[in-house]
Write a protein that holds these residues in place. Structure first.
Motif, PDB file in Angstrom:
ATOM      1  N   VAL A  18       2.264   2.938   3.404  1.00 47.52           N
ATOM      2  CA  VAL A  18       3.628   3.239   3.859  1.00 47.52           C
ATOM      3  C   VAL A  18       4.243   2.103   4.666  1.00 47.52           C
ATOM      4  CG1 VAL A  18       3.224   5.711   3.811  1.00 47.52           C
ATOM      5  CG2 VAL A  18       2.839   4.459   5.931  1.00 47.52           C
ATOM      6  N   VAL A  19       3.425   1.209   5.222  1.00 54.64           N
ATOM      7  CA  VAL A  19       3.997   0.095   5.988  1.00 54.64           C
ATOM      8  C   VAL A  19       3.997  -1.200   5.180  1.00 54.64           C
ATOM      9  CG1 VAL A  19       3.298   1.127   8.173  1.00 54.64           C
ATOM     10  CG2 VAL A  19       1.791  -0.546   7.071  1.00 54.64           C
ATOM     11  N   ALA A  20       3.714  -1.116   3.882  1.00 56.93           N
ATOM     12  CA  ALA A  20       3.660  -2.308   3.040  1.00 56.93           C
ATOM     13  C   ALA A  20       4.999  -3.033   3.037  1.00 56.93           C
ATOM     14  CB  ALA A  20       3.259  -1.924   1.613  1.00 56.93           C
ATOM     15  N   THR A  21       4.942  -4.351   3.100  1.00 56.13           N
ATOM     16  CA  THR A  21       6.162  -5.159   3.066  1.00 56.13           C
ATOM     17  C   THR A  21       6.550  -5.562   1.655  1.00 56.13           C
ATOM     18  OG1 THR A  21       4.898  -7.198   3.343  1.00 56.13           O
ATOM     19  CG2 THR A  21       5.686  -6.108   5.345  1.00 56.13           C
ATOM     20  N   ASN A  22       5.652  -5.371   0.700  1.00 54.64           N
ATOM     21  CA  ASN A  22       5.954  -5.748  -0.682  1.00 54.64           C
ATOM     22  C   ASN A  22       5.288  -4.774  -1.631  1.00 54.64           C
ATOM     23  OD1 ASN A  22       3.222  -7.035  -1.651  1.00 54.64           O
ATOM     24  ND2 ASN A  22       3.604  -7.870   0.387  1.00 54.64           N
ATOM     25  N   ILE A  23       5.742  -4.782  -2.850  1.00 53.80           N
ATOM     26  CA  ILE A  23       5.304  -3.779  -3.811  1.00 53.80           C
ATOM     27  C   ILE A  23       3.863  -4.006  -4.236  1.00 53.80           C
ATOM     28  CG2 ILE A  23       6.046  -4.960  -5.924  1.00 53.80           C
ATOM     29  CD1 ILE A  23       7.174  -2.201  -6.831  1.00 53.80           C
ATOM     30  N   PHE A  24       3.383  -5.246  -4.156  1.00 55.22           N
ATOM     31  CA  PHE A  24       1.995  -5.491  -4.541  1.00 55.22           C
ATOM     32  C   PHE A  24       1.043  -4.998  -3.463  1.00 55.22           C
ATOM     33  CE2 PHE A  24      -1.568  -7.494  -6.516  1.00 55.22           C
ATOM     34  CZ  PHE A  24      -1.190  -7.665  -7.839  1.00 55.22           C
ATOM     35  N   GLN A  25       1.424  -5.178  -2.201  1.00 54.86           N
ATOM     36  CA  GLN A  25       0.614  -4.598  -1.120  1.00 54.86           C
ATOM     37  C   GLN A  25       0.577  -3.088  -1.251  1.00 54.86           C
ATOM     38  OE1 GLN A  25       1.898  -5.520   2.889  1.00 54.86           O
ATOM     39  NE2 GLN A  25       0.612  -3.940   3.793  1.00 54.86           N
ATOM     40  N   MET A  26       1.711  -2.489  -1.573  1.00 57.27           N
ATOM     41  CA  MET A  26       1.728  -1.043  -1.787  1.00 57.27           C
ATOM     42  C   MET A  26       0.781  -0.649  -2.906  1.00 57.27           C
ATOM     43  SD  MET A  26       4.883   1.495  -2.815  1.00 57.27           S
ATOM     44  CE  MET A  26       5.527   1.763  -1.172  1.00 57.27           C
ATOM     45  N   TYR A  27       0.757  -1.433  -3.981  1.00 61.02           N
ATOM     46  CA  TYR A  27      -0.113  -1.096  -5.111  1.00 61.02           C
ATOM     47  C   TYR A  27      -1.588  -1.192  -4.725  1.00 61.02           C
ATOM     48  CZ  TYR A  27      -2.060  -1.023  -9.805  1.00 61.02           C
ATOM     49  OH  TYR A  27      -2.782  -0.689 -10.931  1.00 61.02           O
ATOM     50  N   ILE A  28      -1.940  -2.191  -3.918  1.00 61.54           N
ATOM     51  CA  ILE A  28      -3.334  -2.329  -3.477  1.00 61.54           C
ATOM     52  C   ILE A  28      -3.766  -1.079  -2.707  1.00 61.54           C
ATOM     53  CG2 ILE A  28      -4.874  -3.621  -1.956  1.00 61.54           C
ATOM     54  CD1 ILE A  28      -3.147  -6.102  -2.631  1.00 61.54           C
ATOM     55  N   PHE A  29      -2.960  -0.672  -1.735  1.00 54.56           N
ATOM     56  CA  PHE A  29      -3.313   0.506  -0.941  1.00 54.56           C
ATOM     57  C   PHE A  29      -3.141   1.785  -1.753  1.00 54.56           C
ATOM     58  CE2 PHE A  29      -2.790  -2.574   2.457  1.00 54.56           C
ATOM     59  CZ  PHE A  29      -3.826  -2.233   3.308  1.00 54.56           C
ATOM     60  N   TRP A  30      -2.245   1.757  -2.732  1.00 56.59           N
ATOM     61  CA  TRP A  30      -2.086   2.886  -3.657  1.00 56.59           C
ATOM     62  C   TRP A  30      -3.403   3.167  -4.360  1.00 56.59           C
ATOM     63  CZ3 TRP A  30       2.734   5.311  -4.652  1.00 56.59           C
ATOM     64  CH2 TRP A  30       2.782   6.152  -5.761  1.00 56.59           C
ATOM     65  N   GLU A  31      -4.070   2.118  -4.814  1.00 54.59           N
ATOM     66  CA  GLU A  31      -5.355   2.290  -5.495  1.00 54.59           C
ATOM     67  C   GLU A  31      -6.453   2.679  -4.511  1.00 54.59           C
ATOM     68  OE1 GLU A  31      -5.709   2.283  -8.830  1.00 54.59           O
ATOM     69  OE2 GLU A  31      -3.546   2.130  -8.717  1.00 54.59           O
ATOM     70  N   LEU A  32      -6.381   2.166  -3.291  1.00 54.84           N
ATOM     71  CA  LEU A  32      -7.343   2.580  -2.272  1.00 54.84           C
ATOM     72  C   LEU A  32      -7.206   4.068  -1.951  1.00 54.84           C
ATOM     73  CD1 LEU A  32      -7.528  -0.283   0.383  1.00 54.84           C
ATOM     74  CD2 LEU A  32      -9.409   0.669  -0.964  1.00 54.84           C
ATOM     75  N   VAL A  33      -5.978   4.560  -1.935  1.00 51.17           N
ATOM     76  CA  VAL A  33      -5.753   5.994  -1.730  1.00 51.17           C
ATOM     77  C   VAL A  33      -6.396   6.785  -2.859  1.00 51.17           C
ATOM     78  CG1 VAL A  33      -3.989   7.795  -1.732  1.00 51.17           C
ATOM     79  CG2 VAL A  33      -3.675   5.761  -0.330  1.00 51.17           C
ATOM     80  N   GLY A  34      -6.255   6.298  -4.094  1.00 48.89           N
ATOM     81  CA  GLY A  34      -6.889   6.972  -5.223  1.00 48.89           C
ATOM     82  C   GLY A  34      -8.402   6.997  -5.101  1.00 48.89           C
TER      83      GLY A  34
END
Length: 675
Positions: A148-164
């Protein structure tokens, strides 16, 4: 503030490493206390950061006009492939990320505290793997906060997969239980298919724009203020010009931007369990109930909503993508509400309720337009995300208390529990009133803002979502009466008398119940907006009351009351009405009870189409053509080796004869060539 933001992410990561690596060497209680202290510290730091952002008036956070800015607290390069293709890790603070800094640590801390009691039996014996459970909780909290605090969409994707990955570990916590293992694999595989679409969308978007970071995609920097941003139309117009360029391809009549946004939303469909990628969420109830409260009520499943909200300025450029979101959300909301009316497992009722409520948020974002009440749908969707997190987590934790007391998820093993578990009874009732949209509970305000947005967009969506809201009130009070009323409870043989749980489980219920009562009075329209401007003028704590569209709110309130009255008549006392209704609509009831056979459809497509029609011919080609060719080469080689084996007999006499014959043949050939 930069140091605090680093600690918000570092503490849960360190707790995961500490408990994961050394947890088995410490006592269960020590591991639980460490986990709670770690998340409690994150809670305090997150509250300080969010409240400072919303209310401090610090020049770092607001401009001269009083509008809140988007602030990058830190942003460091992680990987750089080219001058423009750079992946950074940072901490973005703006209204929606600050909102999530309140929601995620609150629910996570409540779950950490609650699990201290839930993960023990009635004799005080902790479950096997208790330390591992707390390590996984910390990993999930770290992953979701990083998202949720990602500054870019790729950082969001990295943590998105970590959430999974975290979800997979928590759902499959009971790894000796086949159904839990199956559910964890199902959740992981389904969301991976969705995330493939998300990744393709990211690549398409970044290929044509050359941009990863959210600030460049949706806003431009303020001159003279390093690291501080505000919403600007310049970058948006620049992106629009890129995608409207005649050199940019158009596929099936839709622009590349539309396809990119739809593919990105596909990732949100998987995480938020939208049709047809919803099948993993009901089965995910195989995990411990605190996991259901944390992942599947308040945090992980709203990641899709947060994704759309984060890229909302881009979605406003392509309203076709928003229309697609509305259709998917509306169909999902109705489907899940109908299924919830027939389930007997209390956790699965709440699971389908979650799917329906997340769909409410998606619809709200989809119908949001600047010309409709200043984009109230955006604010309403995020408002409902906030209120729903509180009362749905409350309902799941109440369900956990019931399961802990009864030893079963089936409501038929409960009935009449109000006399035995008064605290759980009252808090569960508050949760039901909140989700049903009864004034003055939290759900009333956020739900009616969503219906107002739908009304401003289309009367069709308003009627549709109002009907779904009525179904919500009906199935929640159906569940409430079947658990706490219906008939007298009979204590099962060899089982203790039900009672309220220890304070570690009861305190989170009371806190969340209080929040569910008062959260609706938060002046949300002045805090979280799509364009940085307040939705309404702030006139005091009763802002939400003063600006409600009472023509919409009164109708939805009446619908909820009627639905509750029907549920009361049918389920407060044991009577034949439910059976008669089932007999009146047997086919619809069976379809709803069996989830409209979506799982069977997936199994049919998987086995009869993919396996039999696609995989089986490919396997035949592999075995008979590919393997057959290789086997043929092997047989020829073996035959040739057998045929020439006598040449290596080991007899010197035979070697002399071979040499003599070879020399004569060579001489003959030479003589013929010389002639």
């Amino acid at each position: 503030m930069e140091t605090i933001s680093i600690l918000i992410l570092a503490i849960p990561l360190l707790m995961f490493l500490l408990l994961g690596l050394t947890g088995m060497k410490m006592s269960h209680r020590t591991a639980g206390v460490l986990g709670c202290l770690g998340m409690g510290t994150v809670l305090v730091l997150s509250y300080y950061t969010a409240l400072s952002y919303f209310f401090s008036g610090c020049p770092q956070f607001v401009d001269e006009a009083g509008q809140r800015l988007q602030v990058v607290l830190w942003n460091s390069t992680w990987m750089q492939f080219t001058e423009t293709l750079v992946i950074k890790l940072g901490f973005l603070l703006d209204p929606i990320s600050a909102l999530m800094l309140i929601v995620i640590p609150t629910i996570s801390f409540m779950v950490h505290l609650y699990s201290m009691g839930y993960m023990r039996d009635h004799h005080g014996v902790y479950e096997h793997g208790f330390q591992r459970f707390y390590a996984f909780l910390s990993l999930f909290s770290f992953s979701m906060l990083g998202l949720v605090v990602a500054t870019n969409i790729f950082q969001m994707y990295i943590f998105w997969e970590l959430v999974g990955a975290s979800s997979y570990l928590l759902i499959g916590f009971y790894y000796t239980k086949p159904s839990a293992v199956s559910a964890s694999k199902k959740a992981f595989i389904v969301t991976r298919f969705a995330d493939l679409g998300f990744l393709i969308g990211i690549l398409v978007l970044s290929y044509f724009t050359g941009i990863f970071d959210f600030m460049s995609l949706t806003s431009a920097p303020v001159e003279g203020m390093d690291g501080v941003y505000h919403v600007s139309e310049q970058t948006a117009l620049g992106i629009r010009s890129i995608f409207e360029n005649s050199a940019v391809p158009v596929f099936m009549g839709a622009s590349v931007l539309t396809w990119a946004l739809v593919l990105i939303f596909m990732g949100g469909m998987g995480k938020s369990a939208m049709l047809p990628l919803h099948i993993w969420l009901p089965d995910a109830m195989e995990g411990p109930t605190p996991v259901s409260a944390l992942i599947h009520a308040a945090t992980m499943v709203v990641a899709g909503v947060y994704l759309v909200a984060r890229l909302f300025p881009l979605y406003l450029m392509e309203t076709a993508a928003l229309d697609f979101i509305v259709v998917v959300g509306a169909l999902t909301a109705l489907y899940a509400a109908m299924v919830a009316c027939t389930q007997v497992d209390i956790k699965r009722v709440l699971a389908f309720s979650t799917i329906s409520q997340i769909a409410f948020m998606m619809v709200s974002l989809g119908v949001a337009r600047p010309e409709v009440h200043h984009g109230v749908g955006y604010m309403a969707g995020m408002f409902h995300l906030f209120t729903h997190a509180m009362f749905k987590a409350l309902l799941f934790l109440c369900a956990g208390a019931l399961i802990h007391a009864i030893g079963s998820n089936d409501y038929t093993a409960m009935h009449g529990l109000r006399k035995y578990m008064p605290v759980t009874h009252v808090t569960f009732l508050i949760g039901c009133l909140a989700i049903a949209g009864i004034i003055p509970f939290a759900g009333f305000f956020s739900k009616d803002e969503i219906l107002t947005a739908c009304f401003g967009n289309s009367i069709v969506w308003y009627v549709w979502m109002s009907f779904v809201a009525g179904l919500t009130a009906f199935y929640m009070f159906r569940l409430y009466y079947l658990i706490f009323w219906w008939k007298e409870h009979k204590v099962a043989d060899a089982h203790h008398t039900p009672h309220d749980q220890p304070w570690t489980m009861t305190l989170p219920l009371v806190i969340l119940a209080v929040v569910s009562c008062v959260a609706g009075f938060v002046p949300f329209g002045t805090l979280v907006t799509w364009n940085g401007e307040p939705m309404f003028a702030y006139d005091g704590v009763f802002t939400n009351f003063q600006h409600l569209d009472w023509s919409v709110a009164s109708i939805s309130l009446l619908v909820a009351i009627v639905a509750i009255a029907i549920a009361t008549a049918m389920y407060k006392k044991e009577n034949p009405l439910p059976a008669e209704m089932r007999q009146a609509m047997p086919r619809l009831w069976n379809w709803a009870y069996h989830r409209f056979y979506w799982d069977e459809l997936y199994m049919w497509v998987t086995h009869r189409v993919i396996f039999d029609k696609i995989c089986r011919p490919i396997a035949w080609f592999d075995r008979h053509i590919i393997d057959g060719t290789m086997d043929g080469f092997a047989r020829v080689t073996q035959w040739a080796s057998v045929a020439i084996r006598p040449l290596q007999s080991g007899h010197v006499q035979m070697y002399v004869w071979y040499y003599l014959i070879g020399a004569l043949l060579l001489g003959a050939v030479t003589w013929v060539c010389l002639l």
